[in-house]
Scaffold this active site. Structure first.
Site, PDB file in Angstrom:
ATOM      1  N   HIS A  78      -5.441   2.137  -5.789  1.00  0.00           N
ATOM      2  CA  HIS A  78      -6.820   2.430  -5.402  1.00  0.00           C
ATOM      3  C   HIS A  78      -7.531   3.745  -5.986  1.00  0.00           C
ATOM      4  CE1 HIS A  78      -5.995   4.869  -2.042  1.00  0.00           C
ATOM      5  NE2 HIS A  78      -4.898   4.267  -1.715  1.00  0.00           N
ATOM      6  N   GLU A 190      -0.358  -1.537   1.814  1.00  0.00           N
ATOM      7  CA  GLU A 190       0.342  -0.187   2.168  1.00  0.00           C
ATOM      8  C   GLU A 190       1.423  -0.195   3.394  1.00  0.00           C
ATOM      9  OE1 GLU A 190       1.756   2.312   0.858  1.00  0.00           O
ATOM     10  OE2 GLU A 190       0.215   3.630   0.275  1.00  0.00           O
TER      11      GLU A 190
END
Length: 339
Positions: A78, A190
Site C-alpha cells: 500500500h 498485516e
C-alpha cells in the site's frame, strides 16, 4: 505440499535447487517502512527441484514448466499511510487509536497516481484478471486508485469502486468501468493484533465506501481476528502467507494483482530462498517500499490448480505419419550403417 522459491530472468531460468525453510527458522528482523514510490519488477518462480547449481554455472539449474501450471502475481504494498509517517518518528505511535485503520496521506495518493499511470502506460492494467486486496482502508484506497478506472462519471450505470472523499482523502470517486473485479481477502492482512492501525472496520462500514469491492469472502462483519492484547508472531504471518498462496490456486484467474502490506510480504517471502545465492535471497526478501510493485510467477507442482492449457495444440490434425527422423533411423537402419 511445501512450496520453494526460485528467481528467473526473461532470458533464462536460474537456480532450481532452492527448498523452503521451516517456519521455525524464519528470520525475525523487524520490518522497516520505507516511503518512496518506485517500481521493481522482480520475476520470481515459486517451484522446487532436486537440481543443484554453482555460482559460476547458472545454466545447470535451468528447467521448464507447463505454462498452464503457472500464475502471474503482481504484488503491491500500500501507499504511504498516516501511521507510516508517525511510526517513522516514534514506533510507539502505532499503538495509538488515532491511527485506527489508517488512511493514506496526500503523499500516499500521489504515489498511487504515479503507479496508476505506470500500470496503464505499460499495458499491465489490460492483463489483470483479478485484484485481491487486504480489507483495510489504506490497502483498498491503494488498490482502487492503482487498478481502478478513471474518475467516476454521473450517468454511468456501474457502482463506483470508491466514493468521493473516502478516508478523509478529498479524492474524487473512482469508477469500476473497464476495471477487473476486486475481492477482499483476510489472509493477506498485516500482522494481526495490538496495533489499532491494523484493525479493520466492519463490512457494513466499508461497503458504502467501496461499493464495487466484493466482501463476500470475509467470514464476519466485525473484525474478530484482531486482538487488543495479542500480536501475531512473524512465523504465524509467514504461515498465513503460504496458505494465501495455496488459496490463489483455487482461483481460475491467471494474472492477479495483490495489494497488501509490507510486513505480510516481508515475512511471507522470507520463507523462501535460503539455499540460493545471498544476493538472490536479498532480492527476494528485501522490504517493499510504499506503493512498490513486483511481478512474480508461481508454479503449481501439486496439481492444486489442474486447469487444462488454453494454448497447447495436439497436432496431427489431419492425422499423418510423423515419426521423428532419429527414431525412424533406429526403426529402419540403413544397410551398412551401424545404429
Amino acid at each position: 505440499m511445501p512450496i520453494a522459491i526460485h528467481i528467473y530472468t526473461p532470458s533464462n531460468l536460474l537456480n532450481s535447487s532452492f527448498i523452503p525453510t521451516s517456519i521455525s527458522n524464519l528470520r525475525t528482523s523487524p520490518f522497516l517502512p520505507q516511503h518512496s514510490c518506485r517500481l521493481r519488477t522482480v520475476p520470481l518462480l515459486l517451484c522446487s527441484s532436486s537440481l543443484s547449481v554453482s555460482d559460476t554455472d547458472a545454466t545447470a539449474g535451468q528447467t521448464l514448466y507447463p505454462l498452464h501450471r503457472t500464475k502471474t502475481l503482481h504484488l503491491v504494498r500500500h501507499a504511504q499511510g498516516i501511521h507510516n509517517v508517525e511510526g517513522e518518528k516514534n514506533h510507539e505511535a502505532h499503538l495509538s487509536y488515532d491511527f485506527f485503520d489508517a488512511n493514506l496521506t496526500p503523499l500516499g495518493w500521489s504515489q498511487v497516481d504515479n503507479l496508476h499511470k505506470h500500470v496503464h502506460a505499460s499495458g499491465l492494467s489490460k492483463k489483470i484478471d483479478l485484484v485481491v486486496v487486504s480489507p483495510l482502508l489504506r490497502t483498498m484506497q491503494t488498490a482502487v486508485g492503482v487498478f481502478g478506472g478513471e474518475a467516476y462519471m454521473d450517468g454511468v450505470n456501474v457502482p463506483p469502486l470508491m466514493v468521493a472523499n473516502t478516508g478523509n482523502s478529498d479524492h474524487p470517486a473512482i469508477s469500476s468501468l473497464n476495471s477487473p473485479p476486486f475481492v477482499a481477502v483476510e489472509l493477506c492482512r498485516e500482522h494481526l493484533g495490538v496495533n489499532p492501525c491494523d484493525k479493520r472496520r466492519s463490512i457494513r462500514e466499508y461497503h458504502p465506501l467501496f461499493p464495487a469491492i466484493d466482501f463476500s469472502l470475509l467470514e464476519s462483519d466485525d473484525d474478530i481476528l484482531w486482538k487488543p492484547d495479542i500480536r501475531e508472531k512473524n512465523e504465524e504471518v509467514a504461515a498465513r502467507g503460504l496458505n494465501f498462496l495455496k488459496w490463489l490456486w483455487t482461483r481460475k484467474e491467471k494474472e492477479i494483482a495483490i495489494v497488501t502490506h509490507g510486513g505480510f510480504l516481508f515475512h511471507t517471502l522470507n520463507a523462501f530462498g535460503n539455499d540460493c545465492h545471498p544476493s538472490m535471497k536479498s532480492e527476494i526478501c528485501k522490504n517493499f517500499a510504499n506503493c512498490e510493485l513486483r511481478s512474480v510467477v508461481i508454479i503449481d507442482r501439486s496439481m492444486i490448480g489442474s486447469d487444462s492449457s488454453t494454448t497447447n495444440y495436439p497436432g496431427k490434425i489431419p492425422d499423418g505419419l510423423d515419426l521423428p527422423s532419429d527414431v525412424a533411423t533406429e526403426k529402419h537402419p540403413v544397410k551398412g550403417v551401424p545404429n
